[in-house]
Scaffold this motif. Structure first.
Motif, PDB file in Angstrom:
ATOM      1  N   TRP A 121       0.523  -1.269   0.085  1.00 37.86           N
ATOM      2  CA  TRP A 121       0.368  -0.146   0.280  1.00 37.86           C
ATOM      3  C   TRP A 121       0.868   1.105   0.487  1.00 37.86           C
ATOM      4  O   TRP A 121      -0.341   1.923  -0.532  1.00 37.86           O
ATOM      5  N   LEU A 122       2.054   0.837   0.602  1.00 36.92           N
ATOM      6  CA  LEU A 122       2.637   2.701   0.943  1.00 36.92           C
ATOM      7  C   LEU A 122       3.272   2.859  -1.043  1.00 36.92           C
ATOM      8  O   LEU A 122       3.704   3.791  -0.810  1.00 36.92           O
ATOM      9  N   ASP A 123       3.265   2.327  -2.191  1.00 33.35           N
ATOM     10  CA  ASP A 123       4.151   2.297  -2.865  1.00 33.35           C
ATOM     11  C   ASP A 123       2.802   2.821  -4.159  1.00 33.35           C
ATOM     12  O   ASP A 123       2.812   2.869  -5.165  1.00 33.35           O
ATOM     13  N   LYS A 124       1.935   2.171  -3.424  1.00 34.23           N
ATOM     14  CA  LYS A 124       0.023   2.936  -3.888  1.00 34.23           C
ATOM     15  C   LYS A 124       0.342   4.779  -4.032  1.00 34.23           C
ATOM     16  O   LYS A 124      -1.177   4.725  -4.032  1.00 34.23           O
ATOM     17  N   HIS A 125       0.774   5.139  -4.742  1.00 37.65           N
ATOM     18  CA  HIS A 125       0.905   6.408  -4.007  1.00 37.65           C
ATOM     19  C   HIS A 125      -0.172   7.145  -4.619  1.00 37.65           C
ATOM     20  O   HIS A 125      -0.487   7.996  -3.718  1.00 37.65           O
ATOM     21  N   LEU A 126      -0.938   6.916  -5.738  1.00 36.75           N
ATOM     22  CA  LEU A 126      -1.507   8.156  -6.159  1.00 36.75           C
ATOM     23  C   LEU A 126      -3.269   7.869  -6.729  1.00 36.75           C
ATOM     24  O   LEU A 126      -3.687   9.063  -6.387  1.00 36.75           O
ATOM     25  N   ASP A 127      -3.186   6.423  -5.790  1.00 39.64           N
ATOM     26  CA  ASP A 127      -4.473   6.031  -5.414  1.00 39.64           C
ATOM     27  C   ASP A 127      -5.734   7.531  -4.769  1.00 39.64           C
ATOM     28  O   ASP A 127      -6.324   7.305  -5.147  1.00 39.64           O
ATOM     29  N   PHE A 128      -4.459   8.331  -3.999  1.00 39.69           N
ATOM     30  CA  PHE A 128      -5.718   8.594  -2.912  1.00 39.69           C
ATOM     31  C   PHE A 128      -5.255  10.227  -3.470  1.00 39.69           C
ATOM     32  O   PHE A 128      -6.108  11.425  -2.033  1.00 39.69           O
ATOM     33  N   LEU A 129      -4.310  10.241  -4.154  1.00 45.65           N
ATOM     34  CA  LEU A 129      -4.249  11.859  -4.617  1.00 45.65           C
ATOM     35  C   LEU A 129      -5.315  13.205  -5.082  1.00 45.65           C
ATOM     36  O   LEU A 129      -5.493  13.576  -4.057  1.00 45.65           O
ATOM     37  N   ASN A 130      -6.478  12.583  -6.293  1.00 41.63           N
ATOM     38  CA  ASN A 130      -7.560  12.853  -6.127  1.00 41.63           C
ATOM     39  C   ASN A 130      -8.073  13.420  -4.623  1.00 41.63           C
ATOM     40  O   ASN A 130      -8.501  14.852  -3.736  1.00 41.63           O
ATOM     41  N   GLU A 131      -8.908  12.493  -3.361  1.00 37.12           N
ATOM     42  CA  GLU A 131      -9.342  12.643  -2.445  1.00 37.12           C
ATOM     43  C   GLU A 131      -8.844  13.880  -1.665  1.00 37.12           C
ATOM     44  O   GLU A 131      -9.016  14.178  -1.171  1.00 37.12           O
ATOM     45  N   PHE A 132      -7.368  13.190  -1.618  1.00 37.55           N
ATOM     46  CA  PHE A 132      -6.572  14.491  -0.609  1.00 37.55           C
ATOM     47  C   PHE A 132      -6.794  15.405  -0.488  1.00 37.55           C
ATOM     48  O   PHE A 132      -6.914  16.561  -0.040  1.00 37.55           O
ATOM     49  N   SER A 133      -6.542  16.322  -2.277  1.00 32.38           N
ATOM     50  CA  SER A 133      -5.846  17.636  -3.189  1.00 32.38           C
ATOM     51  C   SER A 133      -7.944  18.088  -2.360  1.00 32.38           C
ATOM     52  O   SER A 133      -8.017  19.283  -1.995  1.00 32.38           O
ATOM     53  N   LEU A 134      -8.440  17.319  -2.316  1.00 30.44           N
ATOM     54  CA  LEU A 134     -10.277  17.818  -1.962  1.00 30.44           C
ATOM     55  C   LEU A 134     -10.309  18.241  -0.565  1.00 30.44           C
ATOM     56  O   LEU A 134     -10.601  18.949  -0.488  1.00 30.44           O
ATOM     57  N   LEU A 135      -9.475  17.163   0.115  1.00 29.35           N
ATOM     58  CA  LEU A 135      -9.817  17.861   1.487  1.00 29.35           C
ATOM     59  C   LEU A 135      -8.240  18.608   2.038  1.00 29.35           C
ATOM     60  O   LEU A 135      -9.021  19.831   2.367  1.00 29.35           O
ATOM     61  N   TYR A 136      -7.609  18.531   1.010  1.00 31.27           N
ATOM     62  CA  TYR A 136      -6.794  19.822   1.614  1.00 31.27           C
ATOM     63  C   TYR A 136      -6.875  21.370   1.153  1.00 31.27           C
ATOM     64  O   TYR A 136      -6.540  22.443   1.853  1.00 31.27           O
ATOM     65  N   LYS A 137      -7.336  21.442  -0.016  1.00 31.66           N
ATOM     66  CA  LYS A 137      -8.795  22.596   0.406  1.00 31.66           C
ATOM     67  C   LYS A 137      -9.322  23.480   1.106  1.00 31.66           C
ATOM     68  O   LYS A 137      -9.057  24.589   1.251  1.00 31.66           O
ATOM     69  N   THR A 138      -9.421  22.225   1.998  1.00 32.28           N
ATOM     70  CA  THR A 138     -10.562  22.835   2.915  1.00 32.28           C
ATOM     71  C   THR A 138      -9.638  23.447   4.210  1.00 32.28           C
ATOM     72  O   THR A 138      -9.693  23.467   5.989  1.00 32.28           O
ATOM     73  N   ARG A 139      -8.633  22.949   5.011  1.00 32.43           N
ATOM     74  CA  ARG A 139      -7.241  22.839   5.044  1.00 32.43           C
ATOM     75  C   ARG A 139      -7.341  24.079   6.251  1.00 32.43           C
ATOM     76  O   ARG A 139      -8.188  25.327   5.284  1.00 32.43           O
ATOM     77  N   PRO A 140      -7.391  24.960   7.160  1.00 41.57           N
ATOM     78  CA  PRO A 140      -7.834  25.869   8.074  1.00 41.57           C
ATOM     79  C   PRO A 140      -6.569  26.827   8.067  1.00 41.57           C
ATOM     80  O   PRO A 140      -6.861  27.789   8.124  1.00 41.57           O
ATOM     81  N   ILE A 141      -5.608  26.407   7.491  1.00 35.62           N
ATOM     82  CA  ILE A 141      -3.947  27.148   7.609  1.00 35.62           C
ATOM     83  C   ILE A 141      -3.252  27.233   6.801  1.00 35.62           C
ATOM     84  O   ILE A 141      -2.985  26.341   5.430  1.00 35.62           O
ATOM     85  N   LYS A 142      -3.809  28.643   5.582  1.00 38.23           N
ATOM     86  CA  LYS A 142      -3.472  28.801   4.339  1.00 38.23           C
ATOM     87  C   LYS A 142      -1.970  28.795   4.015  1.00 38.23           C
ATOM     88  O   LYS A 142      -0.985  28.286   3.264  1.00 38.23           O
ATOM     89  N   ASN A 143      -1.450  29.472   5.354  1.00 40.90           N
ATOM     90  CA  ASN A 143      -0.278  29.573   4.940  1.00 40.90           C
ATOM     91  C   ASN A 143       0.333  29.202   5.989  1.00 40.90           C
ATOM     92  O   ASN A 143       0.781  29.083   7.234  1.00 40.90           O
ATOM     93  N   ASN A 144       1.235  28.368   5.588  1.00 39.76           N
ATOM     94  CA  ASN A 144       1.817  27.398   6.877  1.00 39.76           C
ATOM     95  C   ASN A 144       3.251  26.803   6.822  1.00 39.76           C
ATOM     96  O   ASN A 144       3.660  25.621   6.836  1.00 39.76           O
ATOM     97  N   LYS A 145       4.121  28.358   6.004  1.00 42.54           N
ATOM     98  CA  LYS A 145       5.463  28.480   6.093  1.00 42.54           C
ATOM     99  C   LYS A 145       5.772  27.704   7.467  1.00 42.54           C
ATOM    100  O   LYS A 145       5.707  27.826   8.200  1.00 42.54           O
TER     101      LYS A 145
END
Ligand SMILES: C[S@@+](CC[C@H](N)C(=O)[O-])C[C@H]1O[C@@H](n2cnc3c(N)ncnc32)[C@H](O)[C@@H]1O
Length: 278
Positions: A13-37
């Motif tokens: 499962w560690l090598d199946k990197h891209l399976d979750f990319l789309n669903e992750f990016s949808l979640l990431y758009k809703t992150r509370p901190i936009k500048n997390n430098k």
């Protein structure tokens, strides 16, 4: 310089990197901190998400909270899991989870009772990786994520990858930081002289974390190799600021349309690594 001597037993499962990319990016758009430098950006958050989704630990301990982005990710990826969030300075939080149990004592001073077998500890605190692995082993925690597993001195503390490249970290704090450390250390000595009940252990540990020199011998990587069931360093998602010799090949040739808006964050890659102890 790139050394993979410790890499082994990579679960499928560690090598199946891209399976979750789309669903992750949808979640990431809703992150509370936009500048997390200074904290986690797209690539590290994505791989952390991938691990959480696959392992589904009942308890996640995070060390290094900063503004709280990683806490938010854990909470939103595994809403039924328990979270313990540790930071020696919890004042920087911008996102505060109602679910997480916050603690401000260094990981090693905590008591962790009745830990579930699949407990995951996530270290993003810039503390010596080797010490953190030994402490996790002491607590019986098998699943470990290490952020900032830099191969050379470009990080600011001793990493696991440096050890596998036979590098003992030599910290170069700035002049003002050294003066502040000197002041803090003098305070400890004065308290030791005048306060008979004063216990300096936690303060001395803080001093140790201000000057982060580390010394290990050749046996250390052999010891660690024996301790690891799995060692896996995630590759960059796309070309990044690092020298190609020190990291794996990126898994994407081009940035996909759905994550184009995160292009700047994709340049940031820090050798995030997953380990399972025997
Ligand atoms: C890189 S930031 C963490 C980023 C965070 N995980 C995120 O989601 O963006 C590092 C944090 O580690 C904290 N830290 C430093 N020493 C620590 C220690 N001994 N234990 C726990 N946290 C520590 C710092 O206060 C800082 O907030």
């Amino acid at each position: 310089m790139h050394s993979n001597i410790l890499e082994k037993n990579i679960p499928f499962w560690l090598d199946k990197h891209l399976d979750f990319l789309n669903e992750f990016s949808l979640l990431y758009k809703t992150r509370p901190i936009k500048n997390n430098k200074g904290g986690m950006l797209f690539t590290h958050m994505f791989y952390f998400y991938l691990i959480l989704k696959n392992l589904k630990p009942e308890l996640i301990i995070e060390s290094g909270v900063y503004k709280g982005q990683s806490t938010w990710l854990i909470e939103n990826t595994l809403p039924n899991s328990k979270i313990i969030s540790i930071d020696i300075d919890l004042n920087k939080r911008e996102y505060i989870s109602k679910k997480s149990e916050y603690r401000s004592l260094d990981f090693k001073y905590n008591e962790f009772k009745n830990l579930p077998n699949n407990t995951l500890v996530f270290f993003d605190d810039h503390v010596n990786h080797i010490e953190r692995i030994k402490q996790s082993n002491f607590f019986g925690i098998k699943h470990i994520i290490l952020e900032d597993n830099y191969p050379t001195s470009e990080g600011d503390f001793q990493t696991l990858k440096q050890i596998s490249n036979s590098l003992n970290f030599n910290h170069k704090p700035g002049f003002l930081s050294l003066i502040k450390t000197y002041y803090q250390f003098t305070n400890i000595i004065i308290k030791k002289i005048f306060l008979s009940k004063y216990n300096s252990d936690i303060d001395l540990n803080n001093i140790n974390q201000r000057i982060r020199d580390a010394f290990y011998n050749k046996e250390t990587s052999r010891y660690l190799n024996d301790l690891f069931e799995t060692y896996y360093e995630f590759p960059p998602l796309i070309n990044n600021n690092h020298n190609n010799k020190t990291c794996k090949k990126p898994i994407l040739q081009e940035t996909p349309e759905n994550i184009l808006e995160f292009s700047n964050e994709l340049l940031d890659y820090n050798f995030i690594t997953y380990i399972k102890l025997k």
